[in-house]
Design a protein around this motif. Structure first.
Motif, mmCIF file in Angstrom:
data_model
loop_
_atom_site.group_PDB
_atom_site.id
_atom_site.type_symbol
_atom_site.label_atom_id
_atom_site.label_comp_id
_atom_site.label_asym_id
_atom_site.label_seq_id
_atom_site.Cartn_x
_atom_site.Cartn_y
_atom_site.Cartn_z
ATOM 1 N N PRO A 53 0.823 -1.220 0.000
ATOM 2 C CA PRO A 53 0.000 0.000 0.000
ATOM 3 C C PRO A 53 0.858 1.272 0.000
ATOM 4 O O PRO A 53 0.398 2.327 -0.422
ATOM 5 C CB PRO A 53 -0.813 -0.096 1.291
ATOM 6 N N CYS A 54 2.126 1.155 0.439
ATOM 7 C CA CYS A 54 3.027 2.320 0.448
ATOM 8 C C CYS A 54 3.661 2.538 -0.923
ATOM 9 O O CYS A 54 4.474 3.443 -1.084
ATOM 10 C CB CYS A 54 4.109 2.118 1.491
ATOM 11 N N GLN A 55 3.316 1.645 -1.871
ATOM 12 C CA GLN A 55 3.835 1.697 -3.250
ATOM 13 C C GLN A 55 5.269 1.187 -3.386
ATOM 14 O O GLN A 55 5.874 1.313 -4.445
ATOM 15 C CB GLN A 55 3.718 3.108 -3.872
ATOM 16 N N ASP A 56 5.825 0.618 -2.317
ATOM 17 C CA ASP A 56 7.133 -0.026 -2.440
ATOM 18 C C ASP A 56 6.926 -1.459 -2.905
ATOM 19 O O ASP A 56 5.899 -2.075 -2.603
ATOM 20 C CB ASP A 56 7.867 -0.038 -1.087
ATOM 21 N N THR A 57 7.924 -1.954 -3.613
ATOM 22 C CA THR A 57 7.808 -3.295 -4.179
ATOM 23 C C THR A 57 8.869 -4.223 -3.600
ATOM 24 O O THR A 57 10.011 -3.822 -3.399
ATOM 25 C CB THR A 57 7.952 -3.221 -5.716
ATOM 26 N N GLY A 78 12.171 -0.428 -1.644
ATOM 27 C CA GLY A 78 11.528 0.246 -0.515
ATOM 28 C C GLY A 78 12.503 0.806 0.501
ATOM 29 O O GLY A 78 13.707 0.945 0.256
ATOM 30 N N CYS A 79 11.964 1.075 1.665
ATOM 31 C CA CYS A 79 12.701 1.721 2.743
ATOM 32 C C CYS A 79 13.720 0.762 3.383
ATOM 33 O O CYS A 79 13.754 -0.423 3.057
ATOM 34 C CB CYS A 79 11.683 2.127 3.809
ATOM 35 N N GLY A 80 14.501 1.280 4.308
ATOM 36 C CA GLY A 80 15.484 0.465 5.019
ATOM 37 C C GLY A 80 14.830 -0.701 5.741
ATOM 38 O O GLY A 80 15.345 -1.817 5.739
ATOM 39 N N SER A 81 13.669 -0.452 6.335
ATOM 40 C CA SER A 81 12.975 -1.531 7.049
ATOM 41 C C SER A 81 12.549 -2.644 6.106
ATOM 42 O O SER A 81 12.583 -3.818 6.463
ATOM 43 C CB SER A 81 11.708 -1.006 7.727
ATOM 44 N N SER A 82 12.150 -2.283 4.898
ATOM 45 C CA SER A 82 11.716 -3.322 3.961
ATOM 46 C C SER A 82 12.913 -4.201 3.591
ATOM 47 O O SER A 82 12.762 -5.411 3.424
ATOM 48 C CB SER A 82 11.028 -2.735 2.729
ATOM 49 N N ALA A 83 14.098 -3.606 3.475
ATOM 50 C CA ALA A 83 15.292 -4.405 3.170
ATOM 51 C C ALA A 83 15.606 -5.342 4.335
ATOM 52 O O ALA A 83 15.911 -6.521 4.135
ATOM 53 C CB ALA A 83 16.477 -3.493 2.883
ATOM 54 N N GLU A 121 5.712 -1.397 10.663
ATOM 55 C CA GLU A 121 5.252 -2.786 10.758
ATOM 56 C C GLU A 121 4.770 -3.304 9.405
ATOM 57 O O GLU A 121 4.902 -4.480 9.083
ATOM 58 C CB GLU A 121 4.143 -2.910 11.808
ATOM 59 N N HIS A 122 4.213 -2.402 8.582
ATOM 60 C CA HIS A 122 3.707 -2.851 7.272
ATOM 61 C C HIS A 122 4.840 -3.341 6.360
ATOM 62 O O HIS A 122 4.599 -4.108 5.434
ATOM 63 C CB HIS A 122 2.896 -1.748 6.588
ATOM 64 N N CYS A 123 6.078 -2.914 6.635
ATOM 65 C CA CYS A 123 7.219 -3.363 5.826
ATOM 66 C C CYS A 123 7.421 -4.869 6.049
ATOM 67 O O CYS A 123 7.734 -5.605 5.112
ATOM 68 C CB CYS A 123 8.484 -2.595 6.187
ATOM 69 N N ALA A 124 7.234 -5.309 7.295
ATOM 70 C CA ALA A 124 7.340 -6.739 7.608
ATOM 71 C C ALA A 124 6.184 -7.501 6.958
ATOM 72 O O ALA A 124 6.357 -8.616 6.461
ATOM 73 C CB ALA A 124 7.329 -6.944 9.122
HETATM 74 FE FE1 FES Z 1 7.125 0.808 2.073
HETATM 75 FE FE2 FES Z 1 8.671 0.226 4.178
HETATM 76 S S1 FES Z 1 7.725 2.128 3.704
HETATM 77 S S2 FES Z 1 7.963 -1.088 2.622
#
Ligand code: FES
Length: 145
Positions: A53-57, A78-83, A121-124
Protein backbone atom coordinates in the motif's frame (compact mmCIF):
# COMPACT_ATOMS: atom_id res chain seq x y z
CA UNK A 1 39.16 22.50 8.64
CA UNK A 2 39.10 19.06 7.04
CA UNK A 3 39.88 17.39 10.37
CA UNK A 4 37.09 19.35 12.03
CA UNK A 5 34.68 18.42 9.26
CA UNK A 6 35.70 14.75 9.42
CA UNK A 7 35.11 14.74 13.16
CA UNK A 8 31.75 16.46 12.72
CA UNK A 9 30.74 13.89 10.08
CA UNK A 10 31.91 11.00 12.27
CA UNK A 11 29.98 12.30 15.27
CA UNK A 12 26.88 12.88 13.18
CA UNK A 13 27.04 9.37 11.77
CA UNK A 14 27.54 7.89 15.24
CA UNK A 15 24.53 9.87 16.47
CA UNK A 16 22.34 8.70 13.57
CA UNK A 17 23.45 5.09 14.09
CA UNK A 18 22.67 5.30 17.80
CA UNK A 19 19.22 6.77 17.18
CA UNK A 20 18.48 4.13 14.54
CA UNK A 21 19.56 1.36 16.90
CA UNK A 22 17.37 2.77 19.66
CA UNK A 23 14.33 3.01 17.39
CA UNK A 24 14.71 -0.25 15.47
CA UNK A 25 16.55 -2.52 17.90
CA UNK A 26 19.97 -4.14 17.58
CA UNK A 27 18.86 -7.06 15.39
CA UNK A 28 17.32 -4.82 12.71
CA UNK A 29 20.14 -2.29 13.00
CA UNK A 30 22.88 -4.88 12.40
CA UNK A 31 20.99 -6.31 9.42
CA UNK A 32 20.48 -2.82 8.01
CA UNK A 33 24.24 -2.27 8.17
CA UNK A 34 25.03 -5.66 6.65
CA UNK A 35 22.06 -6.85 4.59
CA UNK A 36 22.14 -10.54 3.71
CA UNK A 37 20.37 -12.53 0.99
CA UNK A 38 19.94 -9.48 -1.24
CA UNK A 39 19.78 -9.94 -5.01
CA UNK A 40 18.20 -12.01 -7.69
CA UNK A 41 18.33 -15.81 -8.09
CA UNK A 42 18.28 -16.98 -11.70
CA UNK A 43 15.56 -19.49 -12.61
CA UNK A 44 13.87 -19.56 -9.20
CA UNK A 45 11.42 -22.39 -8.36
CA UNK A 46 9.20 -19.87 -6.60
CA UNK A 47 9.02 -16.16 -7.25
CA UNK A 48 6.76 -13.24 -6.35
CA UNK A 49 6.71 -9.49 -6.79
CA UNK A 50 4.30 -7.59 -4.57
CA UNK A 51 3.68 -3.86 -4.30
CA UNK A 52 2.46 -2.77 -0.88
CA UNK A 53 0.00 0.00 0.00
CA UNK A 54 3.03 2.32 0.45
CA UNK A 55 3.84 1.70 -3.25
CA UNK A 56 7.13 -0.03 -2.44
CA UNK A 57 7.81 -3.30 -4.18
CA UNK A 58 9.33 -6.48 -2.79
CA UNK A 59 10.54 -9.48 -4.76
CA UNK A 60 11.32 -12.89 -3.27
CA UNK A 61 13.19 -15.69 -5.03
CA UNK A 62 13.16 -19.30 -3.80
CA UNK A 63 15.03 -22.40 -4.89
CA UNK A 64 14.03 -25.82 -3.54
CA UNK A 65 16.05 -28.99 -3.18
CA UNK A 66 14.61 -32.25 -1.83
CA UNK A 67 11.43 -30.45 -0.79
CA UNK A 68 13.17 -27.73 1.22
CA UNK A 69 14.25 -24.17 0.48
CA UNK A 70 17.92 -24.36 -0.50
CA UNK A 71 18.35 -20.72 -1.57
CA UNK A 72 16.33 -17.61 -0.85
CA UNK A 73 16.82 -13.96 -1.65
CA UNK A 74 14.97 -10.68 -1.93
CA UNK A 75 15.07 -7.35 -3.75
CA UNK A 76 13.20 -4.19 -2.84
CA UNK A 77 13.00 -0.59 -3.92
CA UNK A 78 11.53 0.25 -0.52
CA UNK A 79 12.70 1.72 2.74
CA UNK A 80 15.48 0.46 5.02
CA UNK A 81 12.97 -1.53 7.05
CA UNK A 82 11.72 -3.32 3.96
CA UNK A 83 15.29 -4.40 3.17
CA UNK A 84 15.74 -5.67 6.74
CA UNK A 85 12.40 -7.52 6.60
CA UNK A 86 13.08 -8.99 3.14
CA UNK A 87 16.43 -10.19 4.40
CA UNK A 88 14.82 -11.93 7.40
CA UNK A 89 12.05 -13.37 5.23
CA UNK A 90 14.77 -15.03 3.12
CA UNK A 91 16.71 -16.17 6.18
CA UNK A 92 13.66 -17.64 7.90
CA UNK A 93 12.68 -19.42 4.66
CA UNK A 94 15.98 -21.29 4.32
CA UNK A 95 15.74 -25.01 5.05
CA UNK A 96 11.93 -24.95 5.36
CA UNK A 97 9.41 -27.25 3.68
CA UNK A 98 6.39 -25.66 1.96
CA UNK A 99 4.28 -26.49 5.04
CA UNK A 100 6.76 -24.84 7.38
CA UNK A 101 6.97 -21.79 5.12
CA UNK A 102 3.32 -21.05 5.85
CA UNK A 103 4.47 -19.94 9.31
CA UNK A 104 6.90 -17.34 7.93
CA UNK A 105 4.49 -14.43 7.98
CA UNK A 106 4.93 -10.73 8.56
CA UNK A 107 4.23 -11.32 12.25
CA UNK A 108 6.91 -14.01 12.42
CA UNK A 109 9.38 -11.55 10.89
CA UNK A 110 8.36 -8.88 13.40
CA UNK A 111 8.83 -11.38 16.22
CA UNK A 112 12.35 -12.25 15.00
CA UNK A 113 13.19 -8.55 14.96
CA UNK A 114 11.73 -8.01 18.41
CA UNK A 115 9.21 -5.63 16.83
CA UNK A 116 9.54 -2.48 14.72
CA UNK A 117 8.17 1.03 15.19
CA UNK A 118 4.42 1.01 14.46
CA UNK A 119 4.83 2.97 11.21
CA UNK A 120 7.25 0.33 9.88
CA UNK A 121 5.25 -2.79 10.76
CA UNK A 122 3.71 -2.85 7.27
CA UNK A 123 7.22 -3.36 5.83
CA UNK A 124 7.34 -6.74 7.61
CA UNK A 125 3.83 -7.54 6.34
CA UNK A 126 4.96 -6.79 2.78
CA UNK A 127 7.96 -9.13 3.14
CA UNK A 128 5.77 -11.88 4.66
CA UNK A 129 3.10 -11.51 2.00
CA UNK A 130 5.68 -11.63 -0.80
CA UNK A 131 7.19 -14.79 0.66
CA UNK A 132 3.74 -16.42 0.84
CA UNK A 133 3.12 -15.44 -2.80
CA UNK A 134 6.47 -16.95 -3.80
CA UNK A 135 5.45 -20.15 -2.00
CA UNK A 136 2.14 -20.18 -3.80
CA UNK A 137 3.96 -19.66 -7.11
CA UNK A 138 6.16 -22.68 -6.26
CA UNK A 139 3.09 -24.82 -5.42
CA UNK A 140 1.35 -23.88 -8.68
CA UNK A 141 4.43 -24.91 -10.64
CA UNK A 142 4.41 -28.30 -8.84
CA UNK A 143 0.83 -28.94 -9.91
CA UNK A 144 1.66 -28.08 -13.52
CA UNK A 145 4.61 -30.53 -13.61
FE1 FES B 1 7.12 0.81 2.07
FE2 FES B 1 8.67 0.23 4.18
S1 FES B 1 7.72 2.13 3.70
S2 FES B 1 7.96 -1.09 2.62
Amino acid sequence: MTDEFDEFARNLQAEIFEETKQAYGTVAFERWLYPKYMGKIDHPDGYARVTGPCQDTMEIFLKFEDGRVSEASFQTDGCGSSAVCGSFAAELALGKTPDELLDVTGNAILKTLGGLPKEDEHCAQLAGETLQEALSNYMQRQVRK
